[in-house]
Design an enzyme around this catalytic site. Structure first.
Site, PDB file in Angstrom:
ATOM      1  CG  HIS A 286      -1.979  -1.017   1.169  1.00 40.37           C
ATOM      2  ND1 HIS A 286      -1.641  -2.483   1.511  1.00 40.37           N
ATOM      3  CD2 HIS A 286      -3.289  -1.021   0.992  1.00 40.37           C
ATOM      4  CE1 HIS A 286      -2.644  -2.988   1.397  1.00 40.37           C
ATOM      5  NE2 HIS A 286      -3.761  -2.460   1.169  1.00 40.37           N
ATOM      6  CG  HIS A 329       1.310  -3.218   5.903  1.00 39.85           C
ATOM      7  ND1 HIS A 329       2.224  -4.321   5.721  1.00 39.85           N
ATOM      8  CD2 HIS A 329       0.628  -3.170   4.884  1.00 39.85           C
ATOM      9  CE1 HIS A 329       2.005  -4.431   4.492  1.00 39.85           C
ATOM     10  NE2 HIS A 329       0.717  -4.031   4.067  1.00 39.85           N
ATOM     11  CG  ASP A 333       5.333  -4.059   7.557  1.00 39.84           C
ATOM     12  OD1 ASP A 333       6.672  -4.657   7.791  1.00 39.84           O
ATOM     13  OD2 ASP A 333       4.763  -4.711   7.886  1.00 39.84           O
TER      14      ASP A 333
END
Length: 420
Positions: A286, A329, A333
């Site tokens: 993302h 997340h 990350d």
């Protein structure tokens, strides 16, 4: 317009002294030889009114001063008068034809440039090769990388640890926002669609799209490696994942499940998807889409659109924050994804815009594994791509498409077109 030339009269020289008669005869013969070589100049000078007056005045001066002229003086005077009236000489005169100016204050070597319509682009900004073949190759690389990403995720889904989430400082200091992941994915889709619209109207859309596909393939390929080497437990214990295959897991089933998940684009926004895979954490996909979209919008949109630049980075920041707050997340990350995207983007565009850096023996970035492909993709690019836009379909192309409509009536084409 007739130019007035000043010549010395060599036709007759009267002198009272008897000792100079022989010299005068020699002077007349020499002058006659010079006159024969320049008949064209003689004819033109006889047509002008100022030449006769100049001769008479010069003869009177000679009679008054009693100045004597020898053969060398006559020849020198003839050459000097020839230079004065060089512009009136014929084009066959080799000395004056090369020295005569074609235009005022300009020499004969002045180049005249004629721009013919259709021969070359009207602006130097258009002189970039489109190379759709290279763009197609980059797009295929992106498809392969995306497919490899989902297949790797399908394999990790069988291996990620079923343990509580790893400790994260943001998780400890904040409260979980369940709808944050959905907001992040909406912002991600909006940012990426805006980038596609920008590329569509960019004048060098093939180059920008090729770079987007190639950089995306690099980042997704690296993500496959990081996900594979270190599987981590779920960041959100409440997130529902699809059941594992367990003992029935085979290579073909894992591959088919990964390909099937590609139709959902790896997003949790679509509630009707039948496959929800878990384990794709390091690093964040993302964040990858959000950061790359903001980088490309800032690089290829006009500089005066600073509001768009700030808005794209604001959307990126808000999406990343809500991604972590929703426990979609880990914080690590997001950080790793940001560093990976920005470093690859900046390194690629620096070498693509400056061939001197790309071809330098001191270019240590040439040691990157993707540098040979960059050299092939950007081999015909010699300067930064300008921020210029146009419509992908011109008005003339639309009109030509309508003209291709088959006319009604007879087959001879005498009938009027159907679109009138």
């Amino acid at each position: 317009m007739v130019r007035k030339c000043h010549y010395t009269n060599y036709g007759s020289i009267n002198d009272d002294e008897n000792g100079e008669q022989e010299k005068e005869e020699g002077s007349e013969s020499a002058a006659e030889n010079v006159d024969k070589q320049h008949d064209g100049v003689q004819d033109e000078e006889e047509e002008t009114d100022g030449v006769a007056s100049s001769r008479n005045s010069h003869q009177n001066e000679k009679k008054k001063t009693g100045e004597k002229m020898d053969d060398e003086d006559i020849i020198t005077s003839a050459r000097s008068s020839r230079r004065i009236c060089g512009s009136a000489a014929s084009s066959s005169d080799s000395e004056t034809a090369d020295d005569a100016p074609l235009l005022p204050e300009e020499g004969p070597s002045h180049a005249v440039r004629l721009d013919m319509p259709g021969d070359k682009p009207a602006s130097p900004h258009d002189r970039f090769p489109k190379t759709p073949l290279k763009t197609l190759v980059a797009f295929l690389m992106l498809v392969v990388a995306a497919a490899g990403n989902t297949i790797t995720l399908s394999w990790i889904h069988e291996r990620y640890p079923l343990t509580p989430p790893l400790p994260d400082i943001v998780f400890e200091l904040t409260t979980k926002i369940p709808w944050g992941l959905r907001l992040c994915e909406n912002l991600m889709i909006g940012s990426f669609v805006s980038l596609l619209i920008l590329i569509l109207f960019h004048r060098h859309r093939w180059i920008v799209l090729r770079r987007l596909c190639f950089i995306g393939s690099i980042l997704y390929g690296m993500r496959c490696i990081t996900m594979m080497v270190t599987p981590v437990p779920k960041a959100d214990e409440d997130f529902q994942c699809s059941p594992r295959l367990g003992a029935n897991a085979t290579f073909s089933l894992i591959v088919m499940r990964g390909i099937w998940s590609m139709f959902g684009l790896g997003l949790n926004l679509f509630d009707d998807q039948k496959v929800t895979l878990c384990g794709d954490y390091i690093y964040s996909g993302h964040t990858l889409v959000l950061v790359v979209s903001a980088l490309f919008i800032g690089e290829y949109s006009p500089r005066r659109f600073y509001i768009l630049h700030w808005l794209s980075w604001l959307v990126c920041a808000v999406g990343v924050v809500f991604l972590v707050l929703s426990h979609g997340h880990y914080t690590i990350d997001v950080i790793l994804s940001y560093f990976a995207c920005t470093r690859v983007f900046w390194a690629y565009h620096t070498q693509a815009a400056h061939p001197s850096i790309r071809l330098s023996v001191q270019n240590h970035q040439a040691k990157e594994f993707w540098f040979p492909m960059l050299r092939w993709f950007e081999g015909d690019i010699r300067r930064p791509v300008p921020r210029r836009f146009d419509c992908p379909i011109s008005y003339s192309q639309v009109c030509s498409a309508f003209r291709r409509v088959r006319p009604r009536g007879s087959r001879t084409g005498s009938a009027r077109p159907a679109f009138e």
